[in-house]
Enzyme design. Structure first.
Site, PDB file in Angstrom:
ATOM      1  N   ASP A  17       0.713  -1.163   0.181  1.00 54.25           N
ATOM      2  CA  ASP A  17       0.026  -0.126  -0.099  1.00 54.25           C
ATOM      3  C   ASP A  17       0.919   1.319  -0.140  1.00 54.25           C
ATOM      4  O   ASP A  17       2.155   1.141   0.418  1.00 54.25           O
ATOM      5  CB  ASP A  17      -0.844  -0.294   1.258  1.00 54.25           C
ATOM      6  CG  ASP A  17      -2.145   0.926   0.972  1.00 54.25           C
ATOM      7  OD1 ASP A  17      -2.230   1.542  -0.104  1.00 54.25           O
ATOM      8  OD2 ASP A  17      -2.874   1.020   1.882  1.00 54.25           O
ATOM      9  N   SER A  18       0.418   2.213  -0.447  1.00 53.69           N
ATOM     10  CA  SER A  18       1.232   3.456  -0.928  1.00 53.69           C
ATOM     11  C   SER A  18       1.322   4.209   0.500  1.00 53.69           C
ATOM     12  O   SER A  18       2.280   5.077   0.354  1.00 53.69           O
ATOM     13  CB  SER A  18       0.251   4.375  -1.985  1.00 53.69           C
ATOM     14  OG  SER A  18      -0.705   4.651  -1.490  1.00 53.69           O
ATOM     15  N   GLY A  19       0.723   4.227   1.402  1.00 55.34           N
ATOM     16  CA  GLY A  19       1.119   5.056   2.492  1.00 55.34           C
ATOM     17  C   GLY A  19       0.124   6.035   2.588  1.00 55.34           C
ATOM     18  O   GLY A  19      -0.103   6.895   3.853  1.00 55.34           O
ATOM     19  N   GLY A  20      -0.854   6.467   1.429  1.00 58.10           N
ATOM     20  CA  GLY A  20      -2.038   7.417   1.651  1.00 58.10           C
ATOM     21  C   GLY A  20      -2.685   7.173   2.726  1.00 58.10           C
ATOM     22  O   GLY A  20      -2.912   8.066   3.315  1.00 58.10           O
ATOM     23  N   PHE A  21      -3.072   5.943   2.777  1.00 58.49           N
ATOM     24  CA  PHE A  21      -4.315   5.827   3.996  1.00 58.49           C
ATOM     25  C   PHE A  21      -3.593   5.801   5.357  1.00 58.49           C
ATOM     26  O   PHE A  21      -4.084   6.552   6.267  1.00 58.49           O
ATOM     27  CB  PHE A  21      -4.807   4.370   3.624  1.00 58.49           C
ATOM     28  CG  PHE A  21      -5.973   3.954   4.732  1.00 58.49           C
ATOM     29  CD1 PHE A  21      -7.132   4.717   4.716  1.00 58.49           C
ATOM     30  CD2 PHE A  21      -5.719   2.844   5.606  1.00 58.49           C
ATOM     31  CE1 PHE A  21      -8.164   4.289   5.545  1.00 58.49           C
ATOM     32  CE2 PHE A  21      -6.837   2.479   6.567  1.00 58.49           C
ATOM     33  CZ  PHE A  21      -7.990   3.457   6.399  1.00 58.49           C
ATOM     34  N   ASP A  80      -2.755   7.973  -3.138  1.00 62.13           N
ATOM     35  CA  ASP A  80      -3.930   8.539  -3.055  1.00 62.13           C
ATOM     36  C   ASP A  80      -4.305   9.409  -1.947  1.00 62.13           C
ATOM     37  O   ASP A  80      -3.744   9.301  -0.720  1.00 62.13           O
ATOM     38  CB  ASP A  80      -5.056   7.301  -3.316  1.00 62.13           C
ATOM     39  CG  ASP A  80      -5.072   6.353  -2.256  1.00 62.13           C
ATOM     40  OD1 ASP A  80      -4.175   6.184  -1.591  1.00 62.13           O
ATOM     41  OD2 ASP A  80      -6.161   6.043  -1.747  1.00 62.13           O
ATOM     42  N   GLN A 120     -11.446   6.643  -5.896  1.00 66.92           N
ATOM     43  CA  GLN A 120     -12.007   7.264  -4.466  1.00 66.92           C
ATOM     44  C   GLN A 120     -13.408   7.812  -4.763  1.00 66.92           C
ATOM     45  O   GLN A 120     -14.082   7.525  -5.707  1.00 66.92           O
ATOM     46  CB  GLN A 120     -10.928   8.203  -3.892  1.00 66.92           C
ATOM     47  CG  GLN A 120      -9.726   7.511  -3.386  1.00 66.92           C
ATOM     48  CD  GLN A 120     -10.114   6.922  -2.059  1.00 66.92           C
ATOM     49  OE1 GLN A 120     -10.935   7.201  -1.319  1.00 66.92           O
ATOM     50  NE2 GLN A 120      -9.023   6.069  -1.356  1.00 66.92           N
ATOM     51  N   ASP A 141      -7.963  -7.192   1.682  1.00 69.26           N
ATOM     52  CA  ASP A 141      -6.953  -7.481   2.785  1.00 69.26           C
ATOM     53  C   ASP A 141      -7.863  -6.767   3.943  1.00 69.26           C
ATOM     54  O   ASP A 141      -8.542  -5.683   3.951  1.00 69.26           O
ATOM     55  CB  ASP A 141      -5.612  -6.565   2.614  1.00 69.26           C
ATOM     56  CG  ASP A 141      -5.925  -4.930   2.759  1.00 69.26           C
ATOM     57  OD1 ASP A 141      -6.570  -4.342   1.755  1.00 69.26           O
ATOM     58  OD2 ASP A 141      -5.449  -4.376   3.858  1.00 69.26           O
ATOM     59  N   HIS A 143      -5.342 -19.167  13.101  1.00 65.40           N
ATOM     60  CA  HIS A 143      -6.686 -19.821  13.196  1.00 65.40           C
ATOM     61  C   HIS A 143      -7.599 -18.806  11.983  1.00 65.40           C
ATOM     62  O   HIS A 143      -8.075 -19.289  11.295  1.00 65.40           O
ATOM     63  CB  HIS A 143      -7.390 -19.958  14.275  1.00 65.40           C
ATOM     64  CG  HIS A 143      -8.834 -20.217  14.139  1.00 65.40           C
ATOM     65  ND1 HIS A 143      -9.609 -21.527  13.741  1.00 65.40           N
ATOM     66  CD2 HIS A 143      -9.847 -19.496  14.171  1.00 65.40           C
ATOM     67  CE1 HIS A 143     -10.535 -21.413  13.618  1.00 65.40           C
ATOM     68  NE2 HIS A 143     -11.308 -20.103  13.574  1.00 65.40           N
TER      69      HIS A 143
HETATM   70  N1  PRF Z   1      -6.323   3.970   0.209  1.00 63.32           N
HETATM   71  C1  PRF Z   1      -4.888   3.388   0.541  1.00 63.32           C
HETATM   72  N2  PRF Z   1      -5.104   2.246   1.112  1.00 63.32           N
HETATM   73  C2  PRF Z   1      -6.185   2.163   1.861  1.00 63.32           C
HETATM   74  C3  PRF Z   1      -7.341   2.603   1.573  1.00 63.32           C
HETATM   75  C4  PRF Z   1      -7.687   3.986   0.859  1.00 63.32           C
HETATM   76  O1  PRF Z   1      -8.611   4.330   0.557  1.00 63.32           O
HETATM   77  C5  PRF Z   1      -8.238   1.956   2.672  1.00 63.32           C
HETATM   78  C6  PRF Z   1      -9.764   2.106   2.697  1.00 63.32           C
HETATM   79  N3  PRF Z   1     -10.632   1.245   3.292  1.00 63.32           N
HETATM   80  C7  PRF Z   1      -7.768   0.711   3.286  1.00 63.32           C
HETATM   81  N4  PRF Z   1      -6.382   1.231   2.680  1.00 63.32           N
HETATM   82  N5  PRF Z   1      -4.214   3.734   0.010  1.00 63.32           N
END
Ligand code: PRF
Length: 375
Positions: free
Chosen positions: A92-96, A146, A194, A271, A339
């Site tokens: 994942d990019s780190g955005g979240f 994002d 988004q 995930d 589990h």
């Molecule tokens: N953007 C990114 N990772 C994420 C999300 C997202 O919107 C979400 C939202 N459920 C989880 N992980 N980059």
């Protein structure tokens, strides 16, 4: 990366397929255990391979960038070499994470300035720097940078934020075109749709993303506080537009019920921290419902923790696991995490079997209510 669509369910949008990466195949629908810092909490890779049967794991750019840091990851030859997981990895990019973890942050057209949750030091992520970082980490699938706006954002904010995510996507693509993978195998960028809970924004976002012709596409910004029915509706809007011949990844979702509902609507990849986080908190997922293993009712129950929903080798009774949680033993968290992950992988594998058989919707209806029970 290649995606081969195999079966489509005649009664719904569910489908099965195979993603082929340079680190091996992923059979979809698939659940990806979360390995934030390059480790799936409490679960050794041997268990992840043999018991959980994980086909791909997820890492987080934000965490890996802060620790161990890019110098070490580069010197190791990427995350696969660093941690020894030889199957596919997605980052994942780190955005979240930047938006959800760090209190102090400054968002601008250029990128996002934030403070490390570890030592408070200041950093800036831009689409370009995040792509460079994902090159160094070296995952097979890399997510675009994002902005994930809060679930209850106004239309105005959601629209403005979507514009930013779209311009950032173009910058991510440009940066990847300018650079090459560092370790001799390919990396595929997945753009993220988004648009909060606004149908017109979601359609526009899905069209924008579909036009990029990426190897796979993701749906972000869901499961962030909106009602479940709204999340399903957004998935339908988006999946009507995203290409059918590319995998679709619903980020950060969810409960076993959420996953089956999303599979029915054409999602292929998932995930979520739920199986490991809830496991550490003594909650077990089974086809019969969820169980809190700290509950006194398990004190003298000497039956195995799960008989039909999870074919792992751990011979553990409910009473023993209850005892381990009460005694504060580390092993309790490990057993519960293994589990739950094995159960999630079993769930998507069962979904796959039923899509192949052609009775997915019937099977889903027969298990979904039980899954939500508390026992
Ligand atoms: N953007 C990114 N990772 C994420 C999300 C997202 O919107 C979400 C939202 N459920 C989880 N992980 N980059």
């Amino acid at each position: 990366m290649k995606f081969e669509l195999q079966h489509t369910d005649p009664a719904s949008d569910a489908r099965t397929g195979i993603i082929t990466t340079d680190h091996g195949e992923i059979k979809t629908p698939i659940f990806m255990p979360v390995g934030t810092v390059g480790s799936v909490k409490g679960v050794h890779f041997e268990e992840l391979r043999k018991q959980v049967k994980a086909q791909i794991i997820l890492g987080n750019t934000y965490h890996l960038y802060l620790r161990p840091g890019l110098e070490i990851l580069k010197a190791a030859g990427g995350l696969h070499k660093f941690n020894g997981w030889e199957r596919p990895i997605l980052t994942d990019s780190g955005g979240f994470q930047v938006f959800s973890l760090t209190g102090i942050r400054k968002l601008s057209e250029e990128g996002c300035e934030f403070r490390s949750h570890i030592d408070g030091s200041k950093h800036i992520f831009t689409p370009e720097s995040v792509m460079n970082t994902e090159r160094v980490i070296g995952a097979d699938i890399i997510m675009a940078f994002d902005e994930c706006p809060p679930g209850k954002s106004s239309y105005e904010y959601a629209k403005k934020s979507l514009g930013l995510t779209q311009r950032w996507l173009d910058r991510c693509i440009k940066q990847l075109e300018k650079t090459s993978p560092l370790y001799g195998y390919n990396q595929s960028l997945f753009p993220i749709v988004q648009g909060c809970t606004y149908k017109d924004l979601r359609s526009e976002a899905a069209k924008f993303v579909a036009d990029k012709g990426a190897d796979g596409n993701a749906i972000g910004g869901l499961a962030v506080g909106e009602p479940t029915e709204v999340m399903y509706e957004m998935i339908e809007v988006v999946n009507n537009i995203l290409p059918k011949d590319k995998p679709r990844y619903l980020m950060g979702v969810g409960t076993p019920q959420n996953i089956l509902e999303a599979i029915e609507r054409g999602v292929d990849m998932f995930d979520c921290v739920m199986p490991t986080r809830n496991g550490r908190n003594s909650m077990l997922f089974t086809y019969n419902g969820t169980m809190n293993m700290r509950n006194k009712k398990w004190e003298a129950d000497f039956s195995p923790i799960d008989i039909d929903g999870c074919d792992i080798d751990i011979i553990t009774t409910k009473a023993y696991l209850h005892h381990l949680f009460k005694a504060g033993e580390l092993l309790a968290m490990q057993i519960a995490s293994i589990h739950n992950l094995a159960f999630y992988l079993r769930l998507v594998s069962d979904a796959r079997k039923h899509i192949e058989k052609g009775d997915f919707t019937m099977w889903k209806s027969s298990v979904i209510e039980q899954l939500g029970r508390r026992i």
